[in-house]
Design a protein around this motif. Sequence first.
Motif, PDB file in Angstrom:
ATOM      1  N   ILE A 366       0.819  -1.210   0.000  1.00 52.95           N
ATOM      2  CA  ILE A 366       0.000   0.000   0.000  1.00 52.95           C
ATOM      3  C   ILE A 366       0.859   1.268   0.000  1.00 52.95           C
ATOM      4  CG2 ILE A 366      -1.850   1.184   1.309  1.00 52.95           C
ATOM      5  CD1 ILE A 366      -2.629  -1.550   0.085  1.00 52.95           C
ATOM      6  N   ASN A 367       2.013   1.178   0.619  1.00 54.69           N
ATOM      7  CA  ASN A 367       2.864   2.361   0.800  1.00 54.69           C
ATOM      8  C   ASN A 367       4.298   2.074   0.377  1.00 54.69           C
ATOM      9  OD1 ASN A 367       0.890   3.924   2.653  1.00 54.69           O
ATOM     10  ND2 ASN A 367       1.111   1.941   3.648  1.00 54.69           N
ATOM     11  N   THR A 368       5.087   3.128   0.390  1.00 54.37           N
ATOM     12  CA  THR A 368       6.524   2.930   0.203  1.00 54.37           C
ATOM     13  C   THR A 368       7.284   3.981   1.019  1.00 54.37           C
ATOM     14  OG1 THR A 368       8.273   2.643  -1.436  1.00 54.37           O
ATOM     15  CG2 THR A 368       6.711   4.393  -1.868  1.00 54.37           C
ATOM     16  N   VAL A 369       8.499   3.645   1.386  1.00 53.40           N
ATOM     17  CA  VAL A 369       9.376   4.623   2.038  1.00 53.40           C
ATOM     18  C   VAL A 369      10.388   5.062   1.002  1.00 53.40           C
ATOM     19  CG1 VAL A 369      11.172   4.962   3.790  1.00 53.40           C
ATOM     20  CG2 VAL A 369       9.155   3.617   4.333  1.00 53.40           C
ATOM     21  N   ARG A 370      10.493   6.355   0.810  1.00 55.98           N
ATOM     22  CA  ARG A 370      11.440   6.822  -0.211  1.00 55.98           C
ATOM     23  C   ARG A 370      12.854   6.853   0.341  1.00 55.98           C
ATOM     24  NH1 ARG A 370       8.465  11.612  -3.457  1.00 55.98           N
ATOM     25  NH2 ARG A 370       8.325  12.491  -1.381  1.00 55.98           N
ATOM     26  N   ASP A 371      13.778   6.401  -0.482  1.00 61.20           N
ATOM     27  CA  ASP A 371      15.180   6.362  -0.066  1.00 61.20           C
ATOM     28  C   ASP A 371      15.800   7.725  -0.317  1.00 61.20           C
ATOM     29  OD1 ASP A 371      17.673   5.665   0.706  1.00 61.20           O
ATOM     30  OD2 ASP A 371      17.881   3.952  -0.645  1.00 61.20           O
ATOM     31  N   ARG A 372      15.462   8.639   0.590  1.00 64.10           N
ATOM     32  CA  ARG A 372      15.968  10.011   0.502  1.00 64.10           C
ATOM     33  C   ARG A 372      16.526  10.396   1.855  1.00 64.10           C
ATOM     34  NH1 ARG A 372      11.733  13.514  -2.758  1.00 64.10           N
ATOM     35  NH2 ARG A 372      11.822  12.403  -4.742  1.00 64.10           N
ATOM     36  N   VAL A 373      17.035  11.616   1.931  1.00 64.40           N
ATOM     37  CA  VAL A 373      17.577  12.074   3.215  1.00 64.40           C
ATOM     38  C   VAL A 373      16.496  11.926   4.286  1.00 64.40           C
ATOM     39  CG1 VAL A 373      18.563  14.014   4.466  1.00 64.40           C
ATOM     40  CG2 VAL A 373      19.113  13.681   2.030  1.00 64.40           C
ATOM     41  N   HIS A 374      15.307  12.427   3.987  1.00 65.22           N
ATOM     42  CA  HIS A 374      14.179  12.192   4.897  1.00 65.22           C
ATOM     43  C   HIS A 374      13.366  11.044   4.327  1.00 65.22           C
ATOM     44  CE1 HIS A 374      15.321  15.696   7.054  1.00 65.22           C
ATOM     45  NE2 HIS A 374      15.351  16.374   5.916  1.00 65.22           N
ATOM     46  N   ARG A 375      13.323   9.999   5.074  1.00 68.42           N
ATOM     47  CA  ARG A 375      12.682   8.781   4.555  1.00 68.42           C
ATOM     48  C   ARG A 375      11.175   8.869   4.751  1.00 68.42           C
ATOM     49  NH1 ARG A 375      16.398   3.651   5.969  1.00 68.42           N
ATOM     50  NH2 ARG A 375      18.412   4.517   5.363  1.00 68.42           N
ATOM     51  N   ASP A 376      10.559   9.674   3.951  1.00 67.39           N
ATOM     52  CA  ASP A 376       9.124   9.859   4.099  1.00 67.39           C
ATOM     53  C   ASP A 376       8.363   8.673   3.505  1.00 67.39           C
ATOM     54  OD1 ASP A 376      10.039  10.517   1.594  1.00 67.39           O
ATOM     55  OD2 ASP A 376       8.535  12.073   1.242  1.00 67.39           O
ATOM     56  N   SER A 377       7.166   8.460   4.054  1.00 74.10           N
ATOM     57  CA  SER A 377       6.315   7.387   3.544  1.00 74.10           C
ATOM     58  C   SER A 377       5.326   7.965   2.555  1.00 74.10           C
ATOM     59  CB  SER A 377       5.529   6.749   4.690  1.00 74.10           C
ATOM     60  OG  SER A 377       6.418   6.262   5.643  1.00 74.10           O
ATOM     61  N   VAL A 378       5.134   7.254   1.475  1.00 81.36           N
ATOM     62  CA  VAL A 378       4.217   7.704   0.435  1.00 81.36           C
ATOM     63  C   VAL A 378       3.214   6.593   0.189  1.00 81.36           C
ATOM     64  CG1 VAL A 378       4.081   8.554  -1.946  1.00 81.36           C
ATOM     65  CG2 VAL A 378       6.172   8.899  -0.625  1.00 81.36           C
ATOM     66  N   ARG A 379       1.958   6.953   0.105  1.00 78.21           N
ATOM     67  CA  ARG A 379       0.949   5.932  -0.176  1.00 78.21           C
ATOM     68  C   ARG A 379       0.904   5.681  -1.671  1.00 78.21           C
ATOM     69  NH1 ARG A 379      -3.658   3.654   2.775  1.00 78.21           N
ATOM     70  NH2 ARG A 379      -5.285   3.078   1.290  1.00 78.21           N
ATOM     71  N   LYS A 380       0.972   4.400  -2.049  1.00 82.45           N
ATOM     72  CA  LYS A 380       0.897   4.042  -3.469  1.00 82.45           C
ATOM     73  C   LYS A 380      -0.533   3.738  -3.871  1.00 82.45           C
ATOM     74  CE  LYS A 380       3.862   0.557  -3.012  1.00 82.45           C
ATOM     75  NZ  LYS A 380       4.719  -0.602  -3.318  1.00 82.45           N
ATOM     76  N   ALA A 381      -1.287   3.229  -2.906  1.00 84.33           N
ATOM     77  CA  ALA A 381      -2.661   2.845  -3.208  1.00 84.33           C
ATOM     78  C   ALA A 381      -3.568   4.074  -3.158  1.00 84.33           C
ATOM     79  CB  ALA A 381      -3.134   1.809  -2.205  1.00 84.33           C
ATOM     80  N   ARG A 382      -4.768   3.932  -3.672  1.00 87.20           N
ATOM     81  CA  ARG A 382      -5.749   5.019  -3.572  1.00 87.20           C
ATOM     82  C   ARG A 382      -5.998   5.330  -2.101  1.00 87.20           C
ATOM     83  NH1 ARG A 382     -10.648   3.148  -7.497  1.00 87.20           N
ATOM     84  NH2 ARG A 382     -11.828   3.860  -5.689  1.00 87.20           N
ATOM     85  N   PRO A 383      -6.310   6.619  -1.809  1.00 96.30           N
ATOM     86  CA  PRO A 383      -6.540   6.958  -0.393  1.00 96.30           C
ATOM     87  C   PRO A 383      -7.719   6.192   0.196  1.00 96.30           C
ATOM     88  CG  PRO A 383      -6.820   8.892  -1.830  1.00 96.30           C
ATOM     89  CD  PRO A 383      -6.348   7.776  -2.702  1.00 96.30           C
TER      90      PRO A 383
END
Lengths: 663, 124
Positions: A366-383
Amino acid sequence: MKPDKQPHSAPSDREEPARVNRREFVSSAVAAGLAAAGAGAAGTASARQAAGDAQAPGALPPTAAQEAMESEIPDGYTAGQAREYFVSNPGSDFMLDVIRRLGLEYIATNPGSSFRGLQESIVNYGGNQAPELLTCVHEEQAVAMAHGYYKVNGKPMGVLCHGTVGLQHAAMAVYNAWCDRAPMMLLAGNHLDAAERRAGVEWSHSAQDCVRVIRDYIKWDDMPVSLQHYAESMARGLKIAMTPPAGPVAVVLDGHLQEAEAGEQDLGPIAVSLNRPPAGDEAAVAEAARMLLEAESPVIVADLMARDQEGVERLVALAEALQAPVVNQFGRMNFPNTHYLSQGATAVAQADVVLGLELFDVWGVINTVRDRVHRDSVRKARPDARVISIGSNDLFTKSNYQNFQRFYPSDLSIAGDAQATLPLLTEAVLSGMSPARRAGNSAREARLREAHSLARGQALDDARYGWNAIPVSTARLYAELWQVAKDRDWALVSDDGAQSRWARRLWPIDRHYRYIGRSGGAGLGYGAPAAVGAALAHRPEGRFAINVQKDGDMMYTPGAFWTAAYHGIPLLTVTHNNQGYHQEYMHLQRMAARRQRGIESSWRVGNELRNPDIDLAGIARATGVWAEGPVLDPADLGPALARAAEVVDGGEPAFVDVRCQPR
Amino acid sequence: MSARARIARPPDLVVPVLLLWALGSPPAWSDEPANDVREGLALYISQQCWQCHGYEGQGGVAGVRLAPTRLPYEAFARLVRFTNLMPAYSPKVLGDEQLRLIYAYVRSIPEPPALEEIPELDFD
Ligand SMILES: Cc1ncc(C[n+]2csc(CCOP(=O)(O)OP(=O)(O)O)c2C)c(N)n1
Ligand SMILES: [Mg+2]
C-alpha cells in the motif's frame, strides 16, 4: 541397489503386542508417512543408486558377521569384555527408526563427531536409504539445500549439524528458511554430560544450550534427555514445522543417547501427525466476499501463498470468479503469468479493495518509504482503498529479528492459511454474486485481456534493447536460456530479481513447479545450494532444473556444486556474472550522490569482484562439474547453453559462466 | 565470436573506454562516433549511469530505459537533477557540460534489432 535388510531376530520381550520391534523397518509407514499426510508425492532414492552405480555414495548391507556381533558375544570374549568393547543396540539406531517413521527421505549434513553415532546408524543400520545422507561441504549449504528441496516438493528434509560450530555455520541459512517459511528438521549433535566428554574438542563442540544461536528464527526446539523424549520431540517438531506458518525446528541429539545401549524403546506411538492448515473464520470470509463483490476494482496480491499446484488452481478460481487482476509477488509461484488476469504491480494503484494473500509485507503493498535524506512514507494505493488480508503471519511470530515488516491496520484481517481459505472465499463470492455483478464480468475480462496482452507486448519489445550488448544483457540471457528450456519440462530454481525479472516477464510460468521464489531473508549464499536442493526434488520427476546464479552469491557456497556432482543431481547453472556486488555499487553511488561527492574513481572499492577476475567456470570444474565460460559475446551463448543442456540431460550438473550487464 | 566482437575499434576509442568499462564493448555504432559521443560514453561509465540503466541504456529493474530517448535535453537534465527514485546528481558532481555529453552518448545509442529479426524472442 541395496537389498532390503532382513529383520533381526529380536529377543522375545520385544515381541509383546504393545511393543514395536524397533528392528523392523517401518517401510510401510515411511511410504504412507508424509504422502498420506498431504505433503506431496513420495520421491525415490537416488537414481544412481537405483542403477547400482558402484561409485554411488551408498553403503553396503550389514554382513552376517556384523549382524552376529550385534546380538551375540563374540568368540573369545567374556560378557564383561564384550560390554566394554561392543554395543549391540545403540541408541542412534532407534533415533534412525524414528526418523524413518517420520518419513524424512534425505538428511543433508557435514559430518561431525557429535553425531558419529547417528551417522554410523544411517550408513550401516539404515543402509543409507530413506534417509540418505547428502554430503555437504558447509552447513549453510546443507540448510539451503533443505530450503530449496521443500519449496519444490513440500517435503521437509533433515539437516544434521555438528554441535556448536555446525549450527553457527548453519545460522544464516536457517534465517532465510525462517523468513521464507520453509520447514525442516535441524538435528544438532551435542554432548551434555560433562563427566563423559572426551578432553578437548568435545568440550568446544558442546553447549548448555546449543540451539540458542538460532532460536530467534526457528519455531521450536528441544534437547531430549531420553530416547523416548527424543522420539516424541521429533514427531512434535515435525508437526510444528509443517503447521502454517511453516518454519524450521531443531532437536538436539545427545551424544550419550546416541552411543549408549538403547535399552527397550517403544516406537509405537510415534507417527506423522500433521495439522490440517487452518482456514479463516467463516463469518469473516463472508464479509471479505461482500467487500470484494461491492468493489469496483478489486485487486488480489499474493506472495508466500501457494504450496503446490492446488494453491495455484484455487487462486485462479477466485480470480476468475471476480474477474479481478492478480499481482503475483512471486514469493511462491501463485498464479500463471500466462493467464490474462496476471497483471503488474501497478494494478494496485487503481484498486478500491486489495485482497492480500500471505503477504510478506502488507504495508509495502500500500505504501513505500522513499530512499531520501528524509525517509518519508508515500501511499501508493488510492486513499480510499480498503485492505483485506488473509494470512498466517500473526499465527506465529517472534520479536527480535524484524522480518515481519511494518505494521498495517488492514480493514479486515483474517488469520488463517490463505490456500486453505480460498475455496471458502470463492464459494462465498460465487454464491453472493448478483446478476448485475456477474453481467459486468465480461467487460472486466475484455479490459484485463487487453491489459495483459499489452504488457506482454511491452515485455517482448523491452527485451530487444541491448540485445547485442557486450557483456550480455539480462533479457538476452533469459531469451537464450529459453531456447534450451522450451522443449524440456523445465523448472527455474532461482529468483530472477537481480536480472530485471526477465523470467517472469518473458517465460510462460504456468505451473507451480516452474518457479521457486526467493530466499526469504536475502541472506547471500543461498542461490547455489537452494538450487541443488530444488534440483534434487525435481530429479525423480525428470524435470530440467535451471539455476541463474549471481556471482557474488555463488562465492559464499560454491561447494554446493560438488554436492550436485557427487550425488548426480542434474542442474543447469548459468551465471549472471556482473563481476561484483552490484546491489552494493548502487547503494554506494546513492550515498556519494547524496553527499555530492561522486564516486568517479572510488566506486569499485569494496564492491568489485575483478582484478583478479574470478574464474567461476574454473571453480565449478574444480568441484567436478562440467563447465564452460566465461561467455562474453551474446552470439556465443546459445551454443554454450545447448552443450550444457546435453550434459544435464545425461543426469549431471553443468555450468556456464556468462558475463552479463549489471541488471 | 560474433562478427561484432571481432571488429577492430580505433585504439583511441577502445583504450580509454575499456579502461573504464568493466569488460565489454561500446555499442555497435554504424558510423564513427563524434567526439562528444565518445566523451559522453566515458562519462556515462565514470558517473555510474550504467549501474542502473545498463551500458546501452537498455534499463531494467534498477532504472528505466534511457535509449533511444525522446526527451529533449532540458527534460533529460531536469530528470537527472530532480529525481524521484534515482539518486539526484547535483551540478557539483556532474556539471551541465558533462551532462550534455552524456546526453549525446544516450542519443547515439543505435536502435536494437526489430522484434521480427530476433527469433529468440518469438515465444509463440
Ligand atoms: C550474507 C550477506 N552478506 C551481504 C549482503 C549484502 N548484499 C546484498 S546484495 C549484495 C551483492 C550480491 O552480489 P551478487 O550476488 O553478485 O548479486 P548482484 O547484486 O551483483 O547482482 C550484497 C553483498 C547480504 N544480503 N547477505
Ligand atoms: Mg554480482
